[in-house]
Design an enzyme around this catalytic site. Structure first.
Site, PDB file in Angstrom:
ATOM      1  N   GLU A 258       0.849  -1.050   0.116  1.00  0.00           N
ATOM      2  CA  GLU A 258       0.106   0.288  -0.094  1.00  0.00           C
ATOM      3  C   GLU A 258       0.871   1.152  -0.003  1.00  0.00           C
ATOM      4  O   GLU A 258       1.391   1.498   1.059  1.00  0.00           O
ATOM      5  CB  GLU A 258      -0.905   0.057   1.258  1.00  0.00           C
ATOM      6  CG  GLU A 258      -2.036   1.095   1.303  1.00  0.00           C
ATOM      7  CD  GLU A 258      -1.721   2.116   2.081  1.00  0.00           C
ATOM      8  OE1 GLU A 258      -1.348   3.113   1.270  1.00  0.00           O
ATOM      9  OE2 GLU A 258      -1.503   2.184   3.217  1.00  0.00           O
ATOM     10  N   CYS A 297      -1.002   8.835   3.247  1.00  0.00           N
ATOM     11  CA  CYS A 297      -0.992   8.165   2.019  1.00  0.00           C
ATOM     12  C   CYS A 297      -2.356   8.473   0.916  1.00  0.00           C
ATOM     13  O   CYS A 297      -2.274   8.080  -0.154  1.00  0.00           O
ATOM     14  CB  CYS A 297      -0.973   6.691   2.169  1.00  0.00           C
ATOM     15  SG  CYS A 297      -2.189   5.880   3.011  1.00  0.00           S
TER      16      CYS A 297
END
Length: 686
Positions: A258, A297
């Site tokens: 990720e 993120c």
């Protein structure tokens, strides 16, 4: 060496680390707050401990018991959250930022506890049914099962959410029965260490189920095997390096990445500055720039807006961001803290300079940036920075360069197709937001953008009151994305648990599959006794215990009475001419009459251990039932789930799923479904 404490790794059941090594500094004032430890770690010992002690202790529990453990761990952490808040301050996080990390992390434990209780069985095998016939006689069937992998989950986490980022990986792997070795990013590892220490002190963790590495992973990845799993959260560059580790490739170790991505928010063309959606867009971009100082993120790096409104967007964003008070999070009125480390501050500064080669600076440090608080001159603060791309279609720039901080770039578009094309220039993102008031715009944008985004967030005035926002991954939904975002999937409810289980196909007779899965498979040998299954306590019921009822012939009076009682006078039940002209060629009974009649056939009316029917699953009406047809039902104990719950009167109970087959006089199936009931345990008699 300062007096700051030395962080310790937790390996093979003991804490390791007495001698300090690298110094970790407060992001707020630059003072030393901890050291990593100098002692080397034996990663072979860590893996062997996980594969033996950790696996055995986890699998001594079942899905339901591990779910209960997750809930207890969440409560334990929340009761001690203020300790974590006091440490989180050093990472530059405000109370709101820390809430996401600390209470959001505990909330993820609660979410997976709930998922486990609702969706997983009592054992350590999950049947992905129903079984499928593989032959004409029904004596050879096949299905799929999911079982614990038997390996170790190694979780390498990012610096921005040291608690949530750890727990959102730990929860599904723990629930799946897989021991974890956690490696937090060094910069904020003091928060991960404090959390693991609390979890260990709780006494709730099975031995070997969780280990912690402070510092380097050394040769750990070179020792992983095919049953192990590696997960990573961090930069796309690091993800790419890990992906080509020779041992991971040779052993075919599953790898989930990720990665930070260039997420975008699109302001739809029909939205004007007078619409509520316009203000929602401004708030969303500003929030994503300033929460955690933009170190998410999922933060919005590219704000894609109609060319005719870009000046208005720039003006309003400038005004809102200029009011953001930056400084020591403990100072009253501060809304944005520091970057997590001085190294991060240097990295964002360098990347901003690269972005300025293709963008115009609209707001930055020169616009009166002055962090509040004592000692902040030595902190890792960074000004909210707004850019405008000179040529949104040019190579490089904000489509390729990410400044992992409070930095976002405005991009203008002329029509919706161009907006979609600009979004795609991110080369794969975790999330994109569409702020629109037109459902047709959403219907066009979302399918086109979905292939390059892990999550699509649609925001309008209707959803605004409850929306968790662009940058908030939720345990129930997938977190991950294609391409630059890493190509992985985290979270997603039960899907995340299944990532840590192994799927196998199983073939055999129905009786053999029933024995393997612990779930009744149609065609398997039945257990028929003189005792009605509804008279059995949960403890005594056997999978496959069955009752074949007496028969009932359906009459016209049944249709009339049920229609009057329910108010359902659909023509297929009452209009002889219309029904005769239909595909059935006759009047047919209400489907729900068939269910009611079947219940009347198999229910044992006297008081007993069955407390309540709370639902139907997999209901299908297979063949029509007409006037004069004769039906009967078979009730079979299909599945038992011990959730460890009590009834309203504090009596132990379990969940029993019953397979129901309703057939006609030709032995044809007319209705098929599962009934879910709450059933007392025999221990309730004590």
């Amino acid at each position: 060496m300062s007096n700051a404490p030395t962080l310790q790794s937790f390996i093979a059941g003991r804490w390791i680390g007495e001698h300090g090594a690298a110094s970790l500094r407060s992001a707020v004032n630059g003072q030393g707050i901890a050291h990593t430890h100098d002692e080397p770690l034996d990663f072979n010992e860590a893996l062997e401990h996980a594969r033996r002690q950790g696996r055995d202790s986890l699998l001594a529990l079942d899905f339901q018991q591990r779910a209960a453990c997750l809930k207890a761990l969440g409560n334990y952490l929340l009761e001690r959250k203020e300790l974590l808040y006091s440490l989180s301050h050093h990472s530059g996080a405000t109370r709101t930022d820390s809430w996401i990390d600390i209470e959001g992390g505990a909330g993820t434990l609660f979410a997976y506890a709930s998922i486990g209780r609702r969706e997983l069985p009592s054992g350590n095998l999950l049947h992905e049914g129903p079984a499928m016939p593989l032959g004409k006689l029904g004596s050879f069937v096949g299905s799929h099962i999911l079982v614990p992998r038997g390996g170790v989950a190694v979780h390498i986490n990012a610096f921005n959410f040291p608690i949530w980022g750890m727990l959102e990986k730990f929860a599904p792997s723990f629930l799946a029965g897989m021991p974890c070795i956690v490696k937090p990013a060094t910069a904020t590892s003091y928060l991960a260490e404090a959390t693991v220490r609390l979890m260990h002190e709780s006494g709730l963790l099975p031995a070997g189920s969780l280990q912690l590495i402070i510092g380097s992973t050394g040769d750990l990845l070179d020792r992983l095997q095919g049953q192990d799993v590696l997960t990573f959260t961090g930069s796309a560059d690091t993800a790419a390096k890990l992906r080509v580790n020779p041992n991971l490739i040779r052993q075919c170790v599953p790898f989930n990445a990720e990665a930070d991505s260039l997420n975008c928010a699109i302001l739809a063309p029909e939205v004007t500055p007078d619409d509520p959606e316009f203000e929602l867009f401004i708030k969303e971009v500003a929030r994503e720039m300033t929460v955690k100082a933009g170190q998410k993120c999922t933060a919005i790096r590219r704000a894609i807006v109609p060319a005719r409104h870009i000046d208005a967007v720039a003006q309003q964003l400038h005004a809102r961001l200029s009011k953001v008070v930056v400084g020591d999070p403990s100072v009253e009125g501060v809304k944005m803290g520091a970057l997590a480390s001085h190294a991060q501050q240097a990295d964002v500064t360098e990347r901003l300079q690269l972005l300025l080669a293709s963008s115009e600076l609209l707001l930055g440090a020169a616009d009166g940036f002055a962090p509040r608080g004592e000692g902040v001159a030595e902190g890792a603060f960074f000004a909210p920075t707004l850019l405008r791309s000179r040529n949104p279609h040019a190579e490089g720039g904000a489509h390729d360069i990410e400044a992992f901080g409070p930095v976002s770039t405005l991009m203008a578009y002329e029509d919706l197709d161009e907006a979609i094309a600009l979004a795609a220039r991110g080369k794969g993102s975790l999330v994109a937001s569409l702020i629109t008031k037109d459902p047709q715009v959403a219907a066009k944008v979302v399918p086109a953008a979905a292939a390059l985004h892990g999550r699509l967030h649609i925001l309008d005035r209707e959803s605004a009151a409850e929306s968790t926002g662009h940058g908030s991954p939720l345990p129930q939904l997938k977190h991950g994305g294609p391409g630059r975002a890493g190509g992985g999937e985290e979270l997603g409810g039960l899907r995340a648990v299944k990532h840590y289980l192994h799927r196998s196909a199983v073939q055999g007779s129905p009786s053999m599959l029933m024995a393997v899965t612990g779930e009744y498979v149609r065609g398997a040998r039945l257990i028929e006794t003189e005792v009605h299954p509804f008279r059995r306590y949960f403890d005594d019921l056997q999978i496959g215990e069955s009752l074949l009822t007496h028969r009932r012939t359906v009459t016209e009076a049944d249709l009339v009475n049920f229609g009057c009682l329910s108010g359902d006078h659909f023509y297929m039940h009452f209009d002889e001419i219309a029904a005769r002209q239909s595909q059935f060629g006759k009047r047919i009974a209400h489907g729900y009459f068939v269910l009611s009649a079947a219940a009347g056939l198999f229910v044992s009316p006297a008081e007993g251990p069955v407390l309540a029917n709370y639902g139907l699953d997999t209901l299908r009406f297979i063949n029509p039932v007409g006037i004069g047809d004769t039906i009967r039902a078979r009730l079979t104990c299909k599945r038992k789930i011990d959730q460890g719950k009590l009834s309203a009167r504090d009596e132990p109970q379990g969940v029993v799923a019953w397979d129901v087959e309703v057939t006609n006089q030709h032995d044809e199936l007319v209705a098929s479904y599962d009934i879910l009931t709450l059933v007392l345990k025999r221990s309730s008699l004590a």
